[in-house]
Write a protein that holds these residues in place. Structure first.
Motif, PDB file in Angstrom:
ATOM      1  N   THR A  57       0.664  -0.915  -0.236  1.00 41.96           N
ATOM      2  CA  THR A  57      -0.019   0.030   0.062  1.00 41.96           C
ATOM      3  C   THR A  57       0.513   1.202  -0.043  1.00 41.96           C
ATOM      4  OG1 THR A  57      -2.172  -1.175   0.700  1.00 41.96           O
ATOM      5  CG2 THR A  57      -1.658   1.243   1.597  1.00 41.96           C
ATOM      6  N   LEU A  58       0.339   2.333  -0.978  1.00 39.40           N
ATOM      7  CA  LEU A  58       1.439   3.474  -1.768  1.00 39.40           C
ATOM      8  C   LEU A  58       0.652   4.299  -0.655  1.00 39.40           C
ATOM      9  CD1 LEU A  58       4.294   3.804  -3.714  1.00 39.40           C
ATOM     10  CD2 LEU A  58       3.002   5.478  -3.135  1.00 39.40           C
ATOM     11  N   LYS A  80       6.550  -2.158   9.128  1.00 40.38           N
ATOM     12  CA  LYS A  80       7.181  -1.302   8.270  1.00 40.38           C
ATOM     13  C   LYS A  80       7.877  -0.667   6.867  1.00 40.38           C
ATOM     14  CE  LYS A  80      10.991  -4.204   7.097  1.00 40.38           C
ATOM     15  NZ  LYS A  80      11.590  -4.766   7.055  1.00 40.38           N
ATOM     16  N   VAL A  81       7.819   1.197   7.492  1.00 35.97           N
ATOM     17  CA  VAL A  81       7.364   1.434   6.036  1.00 35.97           C
ATOM     18  C   VAL A  81       8.916   1.739   4.853  1.00 35.97           C
ATOM     19  CG1 VAL A  81       5.485   1.570   6.599  1.00 35.97           C
ATOM     20  CG2 VAL A  81       6.944   3.588   6.795  1.00 35.97           C
ATOM     21  N   GLY A 123       3.966  -0.013   2.294  1.00 37.99           N
ATOM     22  CA  GLY A 123       4.072  -0.626   3.527  1.00 37.99           C
ATOM     23  C   GLY A 123       5.053  -1.760   2.932  1.00 37.99           C
ATOM     24  N   LEU A 124       5.799  -2.130   3.769  1.00 40.72           N
ATOM     25  CA  LEU A 124       7.321  -3.103   3.231  1.00 40.72           C
ATOM     26  C   LEU A 124       6.563  -4.114   4.195  1.00 40.72           C
ATOM     27  CD1 LEU A 124       9.811  -1.397   3.917  1.00 40.72           C
ATOM     28  CD2 LEU A 124       9.066  -1.862   1.277  1.00 40.72           C
ATOM     29  N   SER A 125       6.475  -4.155   5.056  1.00 39.85           N
ATOM     30  CA  SER A 125       5.489  -5.482   5.814  1.00 39.85           C
ATOM     31  C   SER A 125       3.947  -6.232   5.781  1.00 39.85           C
ATOM     32  CB  SER A 125       5.733  -5.394   7.286  1.00 39.85           C
ATOM     33  OG  SER A 125       4.837  -4.528   8.222  1.00 39.85           O
ATOM     34  N   GLU A 126       3.507  -6.946   6.253  1.00 40.51           N
ATOM     35  CA  GLU A 126       2.414  -8.110   5.976  1.00 40.51           C
ATOM     36  C   GLU A 126       1.528  -6.723   6.010  1.00 40.51           C
ATOM     37  OE1 GLU A 126      -0.318 -11.424   7.464  1.00 40.51           O
ATOM     38  OE2 GLU A 126       1.614 -11.954   7.017  1.00 40.51           O
ATOM     39  N   LYS A 127       1.546  -6.017   8.078  1.00 37.53           N
ATOM     40  CA  LYS A 127       0.583  -5.330   7.725  1.00 37.53           C
ATOM     41  C   LYS A 127       1.137  -3.602   8.259  1.00 37.53           C
ATOM     42  CE  LYS A 127      -3.316  -4.452  11.326  1.00 37.53           C
ATOM     43  NZ  LYS A 127      -3.493  -4.995  13.048  1.00 37.53           N
ATOM     44  N   VAL A 128       1.116  -2.671   8.881  1.00 34.72           N
ATOM     45  CA  VAL A 128       1.595  -1.479   8.654  1.00 34.72           C
ATOM     46  C   VAL A 128       0.784  -0.297   9.782  1.00 34.72           C
ATOM     47  CG1 VAL A 128       2.558   0.615   8.294  1.00 34.72           C
ATOM     48  CG2 VAL A 128       3.632  -1.662   7.135  1.00 34.72           C
TER      49      VAL A 128
END
Length: 181
Positions: A57-58, A80-81, A123-128
């Protein structure tokens, strides 16, 4: 807390002092007095926002213009973002430059973004779980933005473009050289 300058004038990274023991951890996520002492001026936050996003998600690149311009203090509570800021202040020595930093619930880094910067994250992780403070209220008529894939900015978002999830509105934002500043 400690402050570290970024290459962008006025934009700083904040590392809070984290206290850990057998119970877990604790830190002050913001202290007005300490911030003003380290940064050299104070900021009065009036609104807190939180978003929950998934991998890819951006959100961005967004900013408020004119009298509704916002300074922000952003951090990740969980996940993580890649956080990206772009200096859109025409009179700034870093005008048109961008800076990116990885923020996570583990590193507890925060970034203070002065008025006059576009901001976005992916978003760099499954959930942020992402939180930010603003020093001015959101005003829809002052909303502006820059397309995430602007060729002049050439931002490396650290994930494949086919994994990116964008709102229809963000996909239609203008390029940097089309901004009316």
């Amino acid at each position: 807390m400690t402050l570290e300058k970024t290459p962008l004038a006025g934009c700083v990274l904040i590392q809070p002092h984290v206290f850990k023991d057998q119970r877990g951890s604790f830190f002050e996520s913001f202290n007005q007095q300490k911030f003003a002492q380290l940064y050299g001026k104070s900021v009065h936050f009036v609104q807190d926002n939180q978003s929950i996003s998934s991998y890819g998600t951006l959100r961005g690149l967004h900013f408020q213009q004119g009298e509704y311009a916002q300074a922000k203090l952003v951090r990740v509570i969980s996940g993580k973002v890649l956080d990206v800021v772009v200096d859109v202040r025409k009179d700034s020595p870093s005008f048109g430059q961008h800076h990116s930093v990885e923020l996570s619930g583990e590193n507890n880094l925060q970034i203070f973004i002065p008025k006059g910067f576009a901001h976005g994250f992916v978003g760099l992780s499954e959930k942020v779980i992402f939180e930010y403070k603003c020093d001015a209220y959101y005003q829809p008529s002052a909303e502006a933005g820059i397309r995430f894939d602007d060729p002049d900015l050439n931002i490396d978002w650290k994930i494949p473009s086919e994994d990116m999830i964008l709102s229809a509105k963000d996909q239609k934002l203008p390029l940097f050289n089309q901004l009316e500043l």
